[in-house]
Design an enzyme around this catalytic site. Sequence first.
Site, PDB file in Angstrom:
ATOM      1  N   ASP A 130      43.393  -6.494  30.169  1.00  0.00           N
ATOM      2  CA  ASP A 130      44.108  -5.429  30.860  1.00  0.00           C
ATOM      3  C   ASP A 130      43.281  -4.728  31.925  1.00  0.00           C
ATOM      4  O   ASP A 130      43.815  -3.911  32.673  1.00  0.00           O
ATOM      5  CB  ASP A 130      44.626  -4.407  29.844  1.00  0.00           C
ATOM      6  CG  ASP A 130      45.888  -4.913  29.190  1.00  0.00           C
ATOM      7  OD1 ASP A 130      46.589  -5.714  29.835  1.00  0.00           O
ATOM      8  OD2 ASP A 130      46.171  -4.529  28.048  1.00  0.00           O
ATOM      9  N   HIS A 187      37.318  -5.077  22.703  1.00  0.00           N
ATOM     10  CA  HIS A 187      38.366  -5.864  22.053  1.00  0.00           C
ATOM     11  C   HIS A 187      37.989  -6.077  20.604  1.00  0.00           C
ATOM     12  O   HIS A 187      36.806  -6.260  20.301  1.00  0.00           O
ATOM     13  CB  HIS A 187      38.532  -7.226  22.761  1.00  0.00           C
ATOM     14  CG  HIS A 187      39.821  -7.890  22.433  1.00  0.00           C
ATOM     15  ND1 HIS A 187      39.980  -8.648  21.306  1.00  0.00           N
ATOM     16  CD2 HIS A 187      41.023  -7.867  23.066  1.00  0.00           C
ATOM     17  CE1 HIS A 187      41.226  -9.089  21.263  1.00  0.00           C
ATOM     18  NE2 HIS A 187      41.881  -8.626  22.314  1.00  0.00           N
ATOM     19  N   HIS A 198      46.571  -1.028  22.888  1.00  0.00           N
ATOM     20  CA  HIS A 198      47.059  -2.422  22.920  1.00  0.00           C
ATOM     21  C   HIS A 198      47.615  -2.670  24.328  1.00  0.00           C
ATOM     22  O   HIS A 198      46.903  -2.490  25.311  1.00  0.00           O
ATOM     23  CB  HIS A 198      48.084  -2.569  21.795  1.00  0.00           C
ATOM     24  CG  HIS A 198      48.531  -3.957  21.471  1.00  0.00           C
ATOM     25  ND1 HIS A 198      47.919  -5.083  21.945  1.00  0.00           N
ATOM     26  CD2 HIS A 198      49.570  -4.412  20.705  1.00  0.00           C
ATOM     27  CE1 HIS A 198      48.545  -6.162  21.483  1.00  0.00           C
ATOM     28  NE2 HIS A 198      49.567  -5.776  20.735  1.00  0.00           N
TER      29      HIS A 198
END
Length: 431
Positions: free
Chosen positions: A366, A308, A267
């Site tokens: 990210d 994802h 995460h």
Amino acid sequence: MPKETVTVIVNATGEQLELPVLRGSHGPPVIDISQLPAKLGYFTYDPGFKGTASCHSDITYIDGDKGILLYRGYPIDQLAEKSSFLEVAYLLLKGELPDHPQLQTFTDTIMDHTMIHENLRSFFGGFRYDAHPMATMVGVVGSLSAFYHDSTDINNPRHREIAAHRMIAKMPTIAAASYKSSVGQPYVYPNNKLGYCGNLLHMMFSVPCAEYEVNPVAEKALDLLFILHADHEQNASTSTVRLAGSSGANPFACISSGITALWGPAHGGANEAVLRMLEEIGDVSNIGKYLAKAKDKNDPFRLMGFGHRVYKNYDPRARILRKMCHEVLHENGSSADPLFELALRLEDIALQDDYFIERKLYPNVDFYSGLIYKALKIPTNMFTVMFAIARTVGWVANWMEMVSDPRGVIGRPRQLYDGHCKRDYTPLSER
Ligand code: ACO
């Protein structure tokens, strides 16, 4: 209009049940299975909640196939281009964009709450000198309820609002103190004349013995990163906040549980993991070796910042950050950051690889955020802390929505028990 239902036939005797189908304003229809256990004695099984909606929400919408992200209906690219983090915070909390006086009042309110109780500051000295700042955050944010009793009555809307303002306002102060503690520098008090992100940079990087001026490019870049990280519907940390909150726990404790869930590398911890991965890969010539590791099911290595649960297309936030990475590095005069060059090559090669194409694995938010934080001189172990500051807005908005939803019940999943059937206790002497 007739009520929409689907018929579910569940056993050999043909016993069947009509289940209501619910439709939201966007997204696939949802089958309401809540009567299934009572009427037919079955539970459903959905590890990781891949096909389960856990709540109603008006806040954020994602279309993972098209790569669309909306906050309260507004596309993320428009907000990223035209808005500011505190304006987005207002939007997420209240549902509408503020007018000028509303935004000014909200900004003043948040900046009025930036101080933390003086006794809280002594907490930071109690952690080991090399504590990860996320560990410090979890502890200190959890302790806020011990300092701010006057805003923990979750049934009082004014308490909820004050708690929300306090958390959004104090998170940068706590984050900066966690950092200062980890580098052995004195804590810096907030300066409420600065903007939200400028104040964070001031508290992190100024020292009492030298002048410090906030770099406007860094402040703007941070503000944009915070907009992109502010909310993302029912992800692991937001769902954790909701689950904790469903028991009636106070908001500070709930947000602390969200920070815990965010920390994991699958995460929010991914931004830190991406940078460490790029450093480990080291050179373009090693990309093939690492891609092979990522594809090998016997190797736990995964390409961090890729893939994802919801996006099966390019994450719209990653697209914005990729462009921003170019701009920030250029402004900084470090456009030739070898890790950025490596990241671009890695993305190119992965996106042409059948493994990643078949599984629809694209860069997520990210993949590039860590490179921007690095360019802003934010230390690697603070990347996830930065994410937590921004996501506090989304956590708080979801917590407030949940607490004021009359349909709310305590979250209590069931299980598929695989353990022993009932058996008799054997006395210790006979074992
Ligand atoms: N590298 C290599 N293979 C991957 C990756 C990856 N990063 N991500 C998914 N896969 C593979 C899986 O092994 C699986 O392959 P299989 O079908 O052959 O078994 C397939 O793609 C589907 O992956 P799942 O794990 O089922 O996808 P899930 O939705 O459960 O996981 C997750 C999503 C956790 C984000 C995953 O893609 C991952 O671990 N990515 C790396 C960590 C990361 O970047 N996390 C940040 C996410 S964004 C955020 O939270 C802010």
